[in-house]
Scaffold this active site. Structure first.
Site, PDB file in Angstrom:
ATOM      1  N   ASP A 487       0.794  -1.376   0.080  1.00 49.07           N
ATOM      2  CA  ASP A 487       0.153   0.248  -0.035  1.00 49.07           C
ATOM      3  C   ASP A 487       0.821   1.237  -0.076  1.00 49.07           C
ATOM      4  O   ASP A 487       0.527   2.239  -0.290  1.00 49.07           O
ATOM      5  CB  ASP A 487      -0.769   0.050   1.156  1.00 49.07           C
ATOM      6  CG  ASP A 487      -2.067  -0.898   1.128  1.00 49.07           C
ATOM      7  OD1 ASP A 487      -2.521  -0.986   0.025  1.00 49.07           O
ATOM      8  OD2 ASP A 487      -2.467  -1.447   2.307  1.00 49.07           O
TER       9      ASP A 487
HETATM   10  C1  BGC Z   1       0.448   1.320   6.399  1.00 48.31           C
HETATM   11  C2  BGC Z   1       0.170   0.162   5.848  1.00 48.31           C
HETATM   12  C3  BGC Z   1      -1.112   0.135   5.316  1.00 48.31           C
HETATM   13  C4  BGC Z   1      -1.827   1.022   4.681  1.00 48.31           C
HETATM   14  C5  BGC Z   1      -3.111   1.005   4.437  1.00 48.31           C
HETATM   15  C6  BGC Z   1      -0.266   2.674   5.719  1.00 48.31           C
HETATM   16  O1  BGC Z   1      -0.157   3.812   6.459  1.00 48.31           O
HETATM   17  O2  BGC Z   1       1.611   1.580   6.709  1.00 48.31           O
HETATM   18  O3  BGC Z   1       0.885  -1.001   6.302  1.00 48.31           O
HETATM   19  O4  BGC Z   1      -1.339  -0.861   4.578  1.00 48.31           O
HETATM   20  O5  BGC Z   1      -1.535   2.262   5.409  1.00 48.31           O
HETATM   21  O6  BGC Z   1      -4.030   1.136   5.569  1.00 48.31           O
HETATM   22  C1  NOJ Z   2      -0.957  -3.755   5.476  1.00 47.09           C
HETATM   23  C2  NOJ Z   2      -2.107  -3.966   4.785  1.00 47.09           C
HETATM   24  O1  NOJ Z   2      -3.253  -4.272   5.366  1.00 47.09           O
HETATM   25  C3  NOJ Z   2      -1.832  -5.031   3.570  1.00 47.09           C
HETATM   26  O2  NOJ Z   2      -3.154  -5.013   2.539  1.00 47.09           O
HETATM   27  C4  NOJ Z   2      -0.762  -4.559   2.818  1.00 47.09           C
HETATM   28  O3  NOJ Z   2      -0.430  -5.609   1.942  1.00 47.09           O
HETATM   29  C5  NOJ Z   2       0.524  -4.212   3.606  1.00 47.09           C
HETATM   30  N1  NOJ Z   2       0.101  -3.446   4.955  1.00 47.09           N
HETATM   31  C6  NOJ Z   2       1.865  -3.715   2.882  1.00 47.09           C
HETATM   32  O4  NOJ Z   2       1.674  -2.501   2.724  1.00 47.09           O
END
Ligand code: BGC
Ligand code: NOJ
Length: 814
Positions: A487
């Site tokens: 993400d």
């Molecule tokens: C976090 C990620 C997460 C994303 C979506 C980000 O702030 O660092 O780990 O997957 O938000 O919620």
């Molecule tokens: C946490 C999120 O829930 C997941 O969907 C994502 O793949 C990882 N972070 C990596 O960014």
């Protein structure tokens, strides 16, 4: 240093001091009613949805940490001295303390001044309530008079509103007391039809429901006025902050015990049956009273507790192993499977790191959670897959998240995470292989929950593939959209506004950035769908998806190969990301894992090369880091990934979710030693000895462990809700131990360390127990199979004869 130990025989982790490096938590409830509970009884409860139906209040980011929960104060009448049965919130120095986290229950024991309190918290199966089952014992040689005060703080249902909208909130609280049960009924007078209740099995001498009366001005939960004075004020909350507290008077002779049960629960009435008498404002309690009565009786509590234990036994016995490695046994047989159940239930919504407000059920997250869960309860996996598919859009794209209560896609977060739809194929394939239930493919499922748009689940899967094919970039690779699995790799956003969300900000650039990760995932998914189509007798489709997978594989081997490893992406300008030409972020873990899992580069040595690069550059003593070199400054072209200090989270942390992909890839290449070594690096139980550094619970995976660029390399964060649970379960059981469901039967293809002499696994598959003995005879991974004393060609145990109770399998590894 350790803060407890595994009691493997009792299926518990036992914490022996209350001040663990972080609260070490457990989850209660398996459906509808859920509770999070820490080792000192902190936490909160909710019905279905941690944001929209929050039952009790919790304050994240509070100091001291973790001070709100399910508390019982004990006060000695003669001296006025008081303490808590679970250490918090008074934090009295106890003479004895243990917390036993078990499967769906937590028992906290304390002893102070020779008064022992043992409280077991659990949620009975199929009920929407939690039990606090307290036994208090006088170990003195004189009798003692005690007052007990229970405590819970109610949430005004919508946790977001509860924490922000005070101009309204401080005026709406309402309670009712009847037969000494405290009912919390805020907004019941208007549109809500639900309420909470807090009951006690003993006669109470008083109660409190107004927080300010219970605490007294400027006091905290460590020193409530009512407890200090030993007298409840019988306050009735109207507005402000409603709480529930009962006062119980006890006289205990020497050596005597008393058992007291508290119930905290949730109930609903039909809109037209809300009030009793009709026209009044009183809750109609006809439905809830028998439930309360039932569970205030200790014999029913005992029965419910045993039923809960039995049901866990049933889930767990589907897969049990005995290997030469204690950590593996403990994780596979118990804790990893348990965590898979929790991630399935919670997705990424409610933990001590996820506030329960921000994120509902993640589309990709929940699909991946199915992989580690499906064997335990295939029916619930089936339902989840259909719920997820219902939030898919007509073009095949998907909402990134949905709210569990409404099952509707979350508009605020939207879609355009271009990997999302493909995961639906992986979860469905896992369900089909486990259950053999192809009827799911014919289920009619709407798009975006819109009635009238229904088409079969099979067609939804086809749309997932089409979505990728309709969103291809300049190199014939899939467009990344807002982000792919990571993400935080936001290649089209170019955010420079402080505080702007990296995931939902408008796409600023051309939108042509491409992801090699999605390409790999596409190949994996297209191959799975091709197999599904084959089984479903759609032979033309099967061919088509096979070709699509081949074409994409070739593209990856060309435009997606950097010479020594797979590239990560092309940015919005068409420049490579994850390449030797980059100064930072040269090598990323994700494409190396997913591409090899998809079978790309197996024949020409590229797969092995890529994994060697991972081993050389990314493996550390605390797991494999996400990329190297870490980004040392913020780069709008890359987005959130470069926003974290080096070594944290996606900026070169050990992002544990990705590690099992490498384990699986190594197993595919036959490297059992490497695969298993990686497994042990992040295995929570194997890290128990370094709990002081690791900080998180030693019985569950955390999302991340600080990477080698961080000063505290090895420190974990974000425990419990992570795709790491499902993927590690898959990696160890299906690829290292090598027992995996297929359409034709259970395959056994272990890739275990050279120095193991074998292992056994009992696996219930398609209703029949398979007892599998693996014996190492040579150093390799070649398999010779005997099923019920008959030799079988290949590595697949044919589908069992359903009349059989069990199948005996001998596997010689040559
Ligand atoms: C976090 C990620 C997460 C994303 C979506 C980000 O702030 O660092 O780990 O997957 O938000 O919620
Ligand atoms: C946490 C999120 O829930 C997941 O969907 C994502 O793949 C990882 N972070 C990596 O960014």
């Amino acid at each position: 240093m350790k803060f407890g130990y595994f009691d493997d025989a009792l299926h518990e982790y036992v914490i022996t001091q209350p001040d663990t490096p972080l609260p070490w938590i457990n989850y209660l409830g398996t459906q509808d009613y859920y509770a999070i509970i820490s080792n000192t009884a902190g936490g909160y409860s909710f019905y279905q949805d941690a944001r929209l139906r929050r039952i009790s209040r919790y304050r994240y980011n509070n100091i001291p940490t973790d001070t709100n929960g399910r508390y019982i104060y004990i006060r000695e009448k003669k001296t006025g001295e008081f303490w808590s049965a679970t250490w918090q919130p008074t934090r009295t120095e106890l003479d004895k303390y243990t917390c036993r986290h078990g499967l769906g229950y937590t028992t906290i024991q304390s002893k102070f001044l020779d008064i022992e309190a043992v409280t077991t918290y659990f949620v009975p199966k199929d009920e929407t309530l939690e039990v606090w089952d307290l036994t208090i014992t006088n170990h003195r040689d004189k009798s003692v008079s005690l007052s007990l005060f229970s405590f819970i703080e109610f949430n005004l249902w919508d946790a977001m509103d509860d924490a922000t909208n005070f101009q309204r909130n401080l005026n709406i609280a309402e309670v009712e007391i009847e037969d000494q049960v405290i009912y919390h009924k805020t907004e019941y007078r208007e549109r809500r039809n639900h309420f909470a209740f807090f009951a006690c099995s003993e006669p109470v001498s008083g109660f409190d429901t107004q927080r300010s009366k219970f605490l007294g001005p400027y006091r905290g939960l460590d020193r409530p006025l009512v407890v200090e004075q030993g007298k409840a004020s019988n306050s009735i909350a109207l507005g402000w902050s409603p709480v529930g507290s009962h006062q119980v008077e006890l006289k205990l002779a020497p050596g005597k015990s008393k058992r007291i049960i508290f119930l905290l629960g949730y109930s609903e009435n039909r809109q037209d049956e809300k009030f009793d008498p009709p026209g009044s404002q009183n809750i109609n309690k006809a439905k809830v009273k028998p439930v309360i009565e039932k569970y205030l009786q200790s014999k029913n509590i005992d029965q419910a507790f045993n039923e809960l234990k039995d049901s866990w036994q049933e889930f767990l016995q589907v897969c049990q192993v005995n290997t030469p490695d204690e950590d593996t046994n403990r994780m596979v047989n118990l804790w990893n499977a348990y965590q898979c159940m929790v991630t399935f239930n919670m997705s990424r919504s409610a933990s001590y790191f996820e506030s329960g407000i921000g994120r509902g059920m993640g589309f990709r997250d929940s699909n991946q959670d199915v992989l580690g869960f499906v064997h335990m309860l295939p029916d619930r996996a089936r339902e989840r897959i259909l719920d997820l598919a219902s939030t898919q859009m007509e073009d095949g794209g998907a909402y990134h998240q949905y709210q569990p209560l409404t099952k509707r896609g979350n508009d605020a977060v939207g879609g355009d995470f271009n990997d999302d739809p493909l995961w639906l194929i992986l979860s469905t394939a896992a369900y089909l292989k486990e259950s053999g239930d192809f009827s799911i493919l014919n289920e009619m499922v709407p798009f975006d929950n819109q009635p009238g748009t229904e088409s079969t689940l099979y067609e939804h899967l086809q749309r997932s593939i089409e979505y990728t094919l309709n969103n291809m970039g300049p190199h014939d690779l899939p467009l990344i959209g807002r982000a792919d699995w990571n993400d935080c790799l936001n290649l089209n956003i170019f955010s420079t506004q402080p505080g702007e969300s990296f995931q939902t900000a408008p796409l600023k650039e051309s939108g042509t950035a491409e992801s090699i990760f999605i390409a790999g995932l596409f190949v994996l998914a297209a191959k799975e769908l091709s197999q599904i189509a084959e089984q479903f007798r759609r032979f033309e489709d099967a061919q088509q998806y096979k070709f699509a997978a081949e074409r994409m594989s070739n593209t990856v081997l060309g435009a997606g190969w950097d010479g020594e490893w797979f590239l990560r992406a092309y940015d919005a300008y068409g420049e490579p990301v994850g390449s030797q030409v980059n100064k930072e972020g040269q090598l990323f873990i994700e494409p190396q894992g997913i591409c090899v899992m998809a079978g790309i580069g197996l024949d020409d040595g590229k797969a092995q090369k890529a994994l060697d690069a991972v081993n050389e550059r990314l493996a550390t003593t605390h797991g494999i880091i996400l990329h190297q070199p870490a980004f040392t400054s913020y780069q709008p072209r890359l987005g959130e990934i470069s926003s974290y200090p080096p070594g944290y989270k996606e900026n070169a942390g050990v992002f544990c979710h990705t590690n099992p992909w490498i384990m699986i890839a190594e197993a595919i290449l036959g490297n059992g030693d490497r695969a298993f070594n990686y497994y042990k690096l992040i295995c929570p139980s194997a890290r128990e000895e370094i709990s002081e550094l690791h900080k998180c619970e030693p019985y569950v995976y955390a999302q991340m462990i600080a990477g080698k660029d961080a000063p505290n390399h090895g420190e974990a964060k974000n425990s419990w809700l992570t795709g790491t649970a499902a993927w590690n379960y898959v990696a160890i059981t299906q690829w290292i131990l090598g027992v995996r469901p297929t359409y034709d039967g259970l395959e056994v293809a272990p890739v275990i360390p050279k120095d193991w002499d074998g292992f056994t696994m009992e696996r219930i598959f398609r209703g029949v127990k398979h007892v599998i003995h693996v014996v190492r005879e040579g150093e390799g991974n070649q398999v010779e199979l005997t099923v019920d004393d008959e030799p079988v060609e290949g590595s697949i145990i044919p589908l069992p004869d359903l009349s059989k109770e069990k199948v005996e399998v001998l596997v010689r590894l040559l």
